[in-house]
Design a protein around this motif. Structure first.
Motif, short mmCIF file in Angstrom:
data_model
loop_
_atom_site.label_atom_id
_atom_site.label_comp_id
_atom_site.label_asym_id
_atom_site.label_seq_id
_atom_site.Cartn_x
_atom_site.Cartn_y
_atom_site.Cartn_z
N ASP A 13 67.10 -112.71 -1.03
CA ASP A 13 66.46 -111.47 -0.59
C ASP A 13 67.11 -110.91 0.67
O ASP A 13 67.05 -109.71 0.94
N PHE A 14 67.73 -111.79 1.46
CA PHE A 14 68.35 -111.38 2.71
C PHE A 14 69.88 -111.56 2.69
O PHE A 14 70.53 -111.47 3.71
N SER A 15 70.42 -111.86 1.52
CA SER A 15 71.87 -112.12 1.37
C SER A 15 72.33 -113.22 2.31
O SER A 15 73.39 -113.14 2.93
N LEU A 16 71.52 -114.28 2.41
CA LEU A 16 71.86 -115.43 3.26
C LEU A 16 72.14 -116.64 2.39
O LEU A 16 71.71 -116.71 1.23
N GLU A 17 72.84 -117.62 2.96
CA GLU A 17 73.19 -118.82 2.20
C GLU A 17 72.41 -120.05 2.62
O GLU A 17 72.29 -120.98 1.84
N LEU A 22 68.35 -117.93 8.03
CA LEU A 22 67.08 -117.21 7.99
C LEU A 22 66.25 -117.52 9.23
O LEU A 22 65.66 -116.64 9.84
N LYS A 23 66.25 -118.79 9.63
CA LYS A 23 65.49 -119.20 10.82
C LYS A 23 66.02 -118.50 12.07
O LYS A 23 65.25 -118.02 12.89
N ILE A 33 60.09 -119.79 10.21
CA ILE A 33 59.96 -119.81 8.76
C ILE A 33 59.22 -121.06 8.32
O ILE A 33 59.25 -122.09 9.00
N LEU A 34 58.56 -120.95 7.20
CA LEU A 34 57.90 -122.07 6.56
C LEU A 34 58.54 -122.21 5.19
O LEU A 34 58.58 -121.25 4.42
#
Length: 81
Positions: A13-17, A22-23, A33-34
């Motif tokens: 959803d965020f184009s992250l790997e 994300l954190k 984040i959880l």
């Protein structure tokens, strides 16, 4: 007191790997984040914060949908095999 955005996200959803990316992005807004597994066994992520304002700011800046709720405790469900 803790607040959680009731909208599960995946890294795609965020184009992250990685969850670390994300954190780091969430921490820029004072959020965390959880990590949880969905019914298919894939990792999903929820945004959390100690303040409602931090989640509202993050959602406003990034146009994220969802409902912010106050949580006193968070429990993850799992199945014993």
């Amino acid at each position: 007191m803790q607040y959680i955005l009731l909208n599960a996200f995946s890294l795609n959803d965020f184009s992250l790997e990685t969850a670390d990316e994300l954190k780091e992005a969430a921490q820029e807004f004072g959020c965390d984040i959880l990590e949880s597994k969905n019914l298919s066994g894939f990792n999903t992520y929820y945004l959390t914060s100690k303040t409602k304002a931090a989640l509202e700011q993050l959602c406003g800046v990034h146009d994220l949908p969802g409902v912010v709720v106050e949580a006193t405790a968070i429990y993850d469900q799992f199945e014993l095999v």
